[in-house]
Design an enzyme around this catalytic site. Structure first.
Site, short mmCIF file in Angstrom:
data_model
loop_
_atom_site.label_atom_id
_atom_site.label_comp_id
_atom_site.label_asym_id
_atom_site.label_seq_id
_atom_site.Cartn_x
_atom_site.Cartn_y
_atom_site.Cartn_z
N GLY A 138 1.03 -1.09 0.17
CA GLY A 138 0.01 0.02 0.04
C GLY A 138 0.87 1.24 0.02
O GLY A 138 0.55 2.35 -0.74
N ASP A 139 1.99 1.28 0.65
CA ASP A 139 2.76 2.43 1.02
C ASP A 139 3.19 2.80 -0.64
O ASP A 139 3.29 4.12 -0.91
CB ASP A 139 3.82 2.36 1.82
CG ASP A 139 3.45 2.04 3.18
OD1 ASP A 139 2.26 1.99 3.42
OD2 ASP A 139 4.21 1.77 4.05
#
Length: 428
Positions: A138-139
């Protein structure tokens, strides 16, 4: 990074002299995964100047100076603010700025009253590296659009280092960007390097101009890179973008990396799956792991969902998400992937404040309980503690931020999605 010198500096400054032999060992700050997430620069600056001077911007502004006929005078400025950040005199050695994020640096080197070198940071046509921590889904999806903005703003020759599994998502869509793994990157070829990460202990704001917890997980990359922080999705290319099944379906993901991220309401997922199936949807669970946890606490995918867990390529996950009616998940990587695929995202999260993630009209949070500890700069996230709950650990209130998010609250949010059936009869 420790910065040492044989030449003491008496004034407070934005930089500190360093020995030319000093190596960068990374930062004491850490990303969410616990990895330093820092690309160590080459020992010797990559750019050659006159009189044996070398410089680059691979760990902030770095300048090394050989022994000469007299003292060197070094001055570093920020051209954006007009401030002089640092000024010193030394016989030989090196200088490195304390700020490692993007700053429009200009430096001058003089000797015996004469300017020997003046250089202003100019990334146009230069080899530039942006390093994303590996092991994060996600990052990286959240941060990558700001790297794209950076490349366009500076017209540089950009290389992005990221986890190998993510590269296929972007390589075809962004042909002007070179994608490498950490093992493939050669730091000595770059004019400038910028490290993107979640820097928890960066009290001096050396790696980020402002604490990521205040601006949101994704926007911290914009501040580190000095680009417009307006939210933007990455574009994902799929070699096969066909619909995986004919029937209408919903994707869900119930697993995460720490218990505080889970939806901890007892029976919540089971009630939700039953509700979705009653409306005529197949419910596809696309978590990587069917079971995840630590010690005596283990989480299983919801009963009644269809198990599509496993080490499946992300492009295949993206294909499922592209054609899903919507996605229900947590503050975790698959929610960011669903957002990238422009699928409506119902995000159940209490430990993060909504500013932390992308904007979605289907965010589910209960403000009547303890919430948003992740974005509280007064507490420190411990990635080694699977049961991390900084305010109420070991008490009856532990994980109340999501334990008190009811299934009905989530269902009511889903009912607002355009096209969602209003009754089982309409789902036929």
């Amino acid at each position: 990074m420790s910065e040492v010198s044989n030449n003491p500096v008496s004034s407070a400054s934005e930089a500190a002299p360093v020995s030319a032999e000093t190596t960068a060992t990374g930062s004491s700050t850490a990303t969410e995964s616990g990895s330093p997430g820092i690309q160590a620069p080459p020992l010797v600056p990559t750019q050659a100047g006159p009189a044996g001077i070398r410089y680059d911007f691979n760990d902030g502004c770095r300048i090394t100076l050989p022994e000469g006929d007299g003292e060197w005078h070094v001055c570093i400025r920020d051209t954006g603010t007009g401030n002089t950040l640092f000024e010193t005199r030394l016989a030989a050695g090196g200088v490195a700025s304390s700020k490692k994020y993007f700053v429009p640096f200009e430096f001058t080197v003089s000797s015996q009253g004469k300017e020997v070198l003046r250089h202003r940071l100019d990334l146009s046509g230069r080899e530039v590296l942006i390093h994303f921590p590996t092991g994060t889904l996600g990052d990286t999806i959240a941060w990558f659009p700001y790297a794209v903005k950076f490349e366009r703003q500076h017209q540089c020759r950009l290389t992005c280092v990221m986890g190998e599994a993510l590269i296929p998502l972007f390589r075809e869509t962004y042909p002007s960007i070179r994608f490498l793994t950490s093992a493939q990157a050669e730091p000595s070829q770059y004019y400038a390097t910028y490290n993107i990460g979640l820097f928890f202990n960066d009290e001096a704001n050396a790696y980020q101009p402002c604490d990521f917890r205040l601006v949101g997980l994704h926007r911290t990359a914009a501040y580190i890179l000095g680009v417009d922080p307006e939210e933007a999705r990455p574009r994902v290319a799929l070699a096969d973008d066909s619909r995986p099944i004919e029937q209408k379906y919903v994707c869900i993901a119930s697993q995460s990396t720490t218990q505080s991220k889970y939806w901890n309401h007892p029976g919540g997922w089971q009630a939700l799956v039953r509700f979705l199936k009653e409306q005529g949807y197949r419910v596809i669970c696309i978590d990587q792991k069917a079971t995840h946890g630590s010690g005596i606490v283990w989480n299983h995918i919801p009963y009644g969902s269809e198990d599509q867990t496993g080490d499946i390529p992300l492009v295949e996950r993206a294909r499922w998400l592209k054609h899903a009616a919507f996605f229900v998940g947590l503050s975790s990587g698959l929610s960011w992937l669903a957002w990238a695929m422009e699928t409506p995202v119902v995000m159940v999260s209490g430990f993060t404040h909504p500013v932390n993630e992308f904007a979605t009209p289907y965010r589910v949070i209960n403000y009547h309980t303890c919430n948003s500890c992740w974005n509280d700069t007064r507490v420190q996230f411990d990635h080694k503690d699977f049961l991390w709950c900084p305010r109420h650990a070991g008490t009856p209130r532990q994980f109340e931020c999501t334990r008190l998010i009811t299934a009905e609250q989530v269902m009511d949010t889903i009912r607002r999605i355009p096209g969602f059936p209003t009754s089982p009869a309409l789902a036929a």
